[in-house]
Design an enzyme around this catalytic site. Structure first.
Site: not given
Length: 731
Positions: A243, A186, A188, A190, A184, A270, A323
């Site tokens: 996906d 975007a 970007g 990381k 996952c 993430d 997060c």
């Protein structure tokens, strides 16, 4: 004939609301109100979970999470000039920072707190400023700091990124030989860190043997990802749009030319989350936070990490991060995948990779509640039947004996008050053996790929009379969502063949090394007259060729050669600065010019591409080397005791110029210690000048000398023209 009034139900509902409901005031006409940083459900829920040990710590947590987030940035570590840039930051920039902050807060310079070097970030390359994004963006005394952050970010010298967001790539512990998947990816930041880790040993590898495959489900966000990662100009990056929870198995070619299913050495999950750890950065979350978000996301988070575990190589490492502070999105997801894996996955402690980071261990007990947190549940038996589709048994903590075996306390929970940061959750998993639910049928996958390559022929739908039915595109509903998620068809990836005539001429002109694989050069269109030529690494080429019909590829390759023809050129292709980081290692000496500092500063200071410096203005040694070169692209090499710089140049008939973008021009001049005053822009002064010019024009218009509207517009145009700088661009 009357028109069918069945209509759009969404539009009908909106019309009814307009007719029946009171008119809402236009928010744009109202003054901006500061968001109230409070949410009773949030406070009640997390107090219930006891995420803080004492009441005193809970008060510190609430005070911290209601405060604005400080700005952090990190220096791009794999570049040779990183240490030199860091030295400039720690001296020149921070001296200016102290002066500007003292002016902003009306303090003495000695009273200003200096930026904090993050102790847990490798090699001291990350800093935290005691300023918010809003402070930097809207305060005139800080305009030089703002300019620095913008220019160096665009040039790839630094990356602005939230401090806690830097943790997952560090604990993933990527090596240059690793096959890495960012599920996952975007927007970007990381992914950029993963690329930096991949390129961390340039002295060992011209091009890293590993690669980073960055994926995101949202097509629009994929282009944000490309923009972020492209600053690093890596040929080892592939961006895909799929996906993550249903990511397909990918084929790779083995040394014996047989096919195999790709397994990744390192995977970053993430996952999408409720984001309540980012309340300091995104205060609007206070207005809409509720527990339903976590319950809705738990399932997709589990499916993504499960799919990641399936694609992980035995002995590989997977990092799961959010997060969010919510155990439903964190520990509950992990306990579920660990239980399903039945010993094939192991949770490991990664605290030693971030020494100095303050964090809490993972939770081993938590409670669930209703959306309004007015009913608390300790087990699924207590959940009313009406909530069984929302609250699931797997969300509750396992029995104590089972919990002790999986070791959730090895997770990393970062809370905002521990080190003035955002909130974050990180867990590191390692794969000990193959999973029982893993699918690794190579034969079936090869057949699927071959089938996907065949053009699909669909028969038109016919009405009762046998006439074809014209399909109408519906401007709302699932079709619209599908287009937003998956975008439109990308241009093809056309790789060079064995005897490509363009490659032969490029090889001869630039004396390319035989170790450069010409089959890794590609274009994005089928044409004899190639415009832009890109380069990607061997593993990336293999991935594209084997899987381009199986998954949507958004971007790969770094621009290396660009067609640039005029009547004086000997060769039709020039070098691109973006690809020089890669192509330089394969270039011969025929198109190189070693240049002194003063000459390079002179070339970079030329902001008018129509008036490049004459070779007669350069030092005698440079002039002599220029005489030996024909017209065309070349490499300017500058050697300093701290670093070596390579810049694309252009040798004209009687001139020499640097062929780099404005932001990279400023970056290089900064490294050389040159005067940057001509590039410094103060947007506040420009705005005042524009306002004064507009006022003067309006005044003249009132006196009848000219129409006020046309005069004002022309004055505005004049100011804009004066403040615009012409710089040599790449294309």
């Amino acid at each position: 004939m009357g028109r069918n009034k069945k209509g759009n139900p969404f539009a009908a509902r909106k019309r009814q609301k307009r007719e029946n409901g009171p008119e809402r005031p236009d928010r744009r006409a109202l003054p901006y109100e500061e968001i109230k940083r409070d949410n009773a459900f949030f406070i009640k829920y997390y107090n219930l979970q006891k995420i803080c040990a004492t009441e005193e710590e809970w008060a510190q947590f609430l005070e911290s999470i209601r405060d604005n987030l400080p700005t952090t940035f990190r220096v791009t570590g794999f570049r040779e000039e990183a240490k030199a840039l860091l030295a400039i930051i720690e001296t020149t920039l921070f001296t200016e920072y102290v002066r500007a902050v003292a002016e902003l807060h009306q303090k003495q310079p000695e009273e200003v707190e200096r930026p904090l070097c993050l102790p847990w970030y490798p090699n001291g390359l990350a800093y935290q400023l005691h300023l918010t994004r809003k402070d930097i963006r809207r305060s005139e005394p800080l305009y030089r700091l703002h300019n620095f952050l913008i220019v160096e970010t665009t040039a790839g010298g630094i990356s602005r990124q939230e401090a806690v967001s830097m943790i997952p790539p560090i604990v993933l512990d990527v090596k240059p030989t690793d096959k890495v998947l960012d599920m996952c990816a975007a927007p970007g930041s990381k992914t950029a860190q993963l690329i930096e880790a991949l390129h961390a040993a340039p002295e060992e590898h011209k091009i890293p043997p590993g690669f980073v495959l960055a994926n995101d489900v949202d097509n629009n966000r994929c282009y944000m990802l490309v923009h972020q990662a492209k600053r690093l100009n890596s040929p080892c990056l592939l961006v895909t749009n799929h996906d993550s929870s249903a990511f397909p198995n990918l084929l790779v070619t083995k040394p014996d030319n047989s096919k195999a299913i790709l397994k990744f050495d390192k995977i970053l999950c993430d996952v999408p989350c409720s984001g309540d750890g980012t309340l300091r950065k995104n205060p609007d979350i206070w207005l809409k936070w509720n527990l339903a978000q976590a319950y809705n996301l738990h399932g997709i988070q589990y499916r993504i990490v499960r799919r990641g575990a399936e694609m992980l190589e035995v002995g590989g490492r997977l990092v799961y991060s959010t997060c969010s502070l919510n155990p439903i999105e964190n520990e509950a997801v992990l306990q579920r995948i660990l239980k399903d894996a039945d010993g094939a996955l192991e949770l490991v402690d990664a605290g030693h990779l971030v020494p100095g980071l303050k964090y809490k261990p993972g939770m081993t007990y938590w409670k669930l509640a209703t959306k309004e947190v007015d009913q608390i549940f300790d087990s699924f038996d207590e959940v009313p039947e009406s909530l069984h589709t929302i609250i699931r048994p797997g969300m509750f903590p396992l029995p104590a004996d089972e919990m002790a075996k999986i070791g959730l306390e090895k997770c990393i929970r970062v809370l905002p008050h521990l080190q003035d940061s955002g909130g974050f959750f990180v867990a590191v998993l390692e794969k000990r053996r193959q999973l029982s639910f893993e699918k690794n049928d190579v034969v079936e996958l090869v057949e699927q790929n071959e089938k996907a390559k065949q053009p699909v022929e669909t028969e038109p739908k016919l009405d009762e009379r046998g006439n074809p039915i014209e399909e109408k595109s519906v401007p709302w509903g699932p079709q619209r969502k599908r287009r937003r998620l998956h975008g439109y068809k990308e241009d093809p990836y056309v790789f060079f063949g064995e005897n490509d005539p363009d490659y032969e001429s490029i090889k001869e002109f630039y004396q390319l090394d035989g170790s450069l694989n010409q089959r890794c050069l590609l274009t994005r269109c089928v044409t004899d007259k190639k415009k832009n030529i890109y380069y990607c690494s061997d593993p990336i080429r293999d991935l594209v060729i084997n899987n381009e019909h199986n998954i949507k590829i958004i971007n790969t390759g770094v621009k290396t050669f660009v067609r640039c023809e005029n009547r004086h050129t000997i060769h039709p292709y020039r070098l691109a600065q973006e690809g020089l980081q890669t192509s330089n290692a394969f270039m011969g000496d025929s198109r190189r010019i070693q240049i002194e500092r003063d000459d390079l500063v002179l070339l970079l200071n030329c902001t008018d591409p129509t008036k490049p410096p004459s070779t007669l203005e350069l030092k005698a040694e440079t002039q002599q080397r220029c005489k030996e070169l024909g017209v065309g692209s070349c490499i300017l090499k500058y050697v300093d005791e701290r670093f070596t710089l390579f810049v694309v140049g252009w040798r004209g008939t009687s001139s020499l110029r640097a062929y780099v973008h404005k932001d990279e021009t400023i970056h290089i001049l900064r490294l050389l210690g040159a005067d940057l005053s001509k590039f410094e822009t103060n947007k506040y002064e420009e705005a005042r000048a524009a306002a004064a010019a507009a006022a003067e024009a309006a005044k003249e218009g009132d006196e009848g000398e000219a129409g006020p509207e046309s005069e004002s517009e022309s004055a505005g145009d004049g100011v804009a023209a004066e403040s615009t700088e012409v710089t040599p661009m790449e294309s």
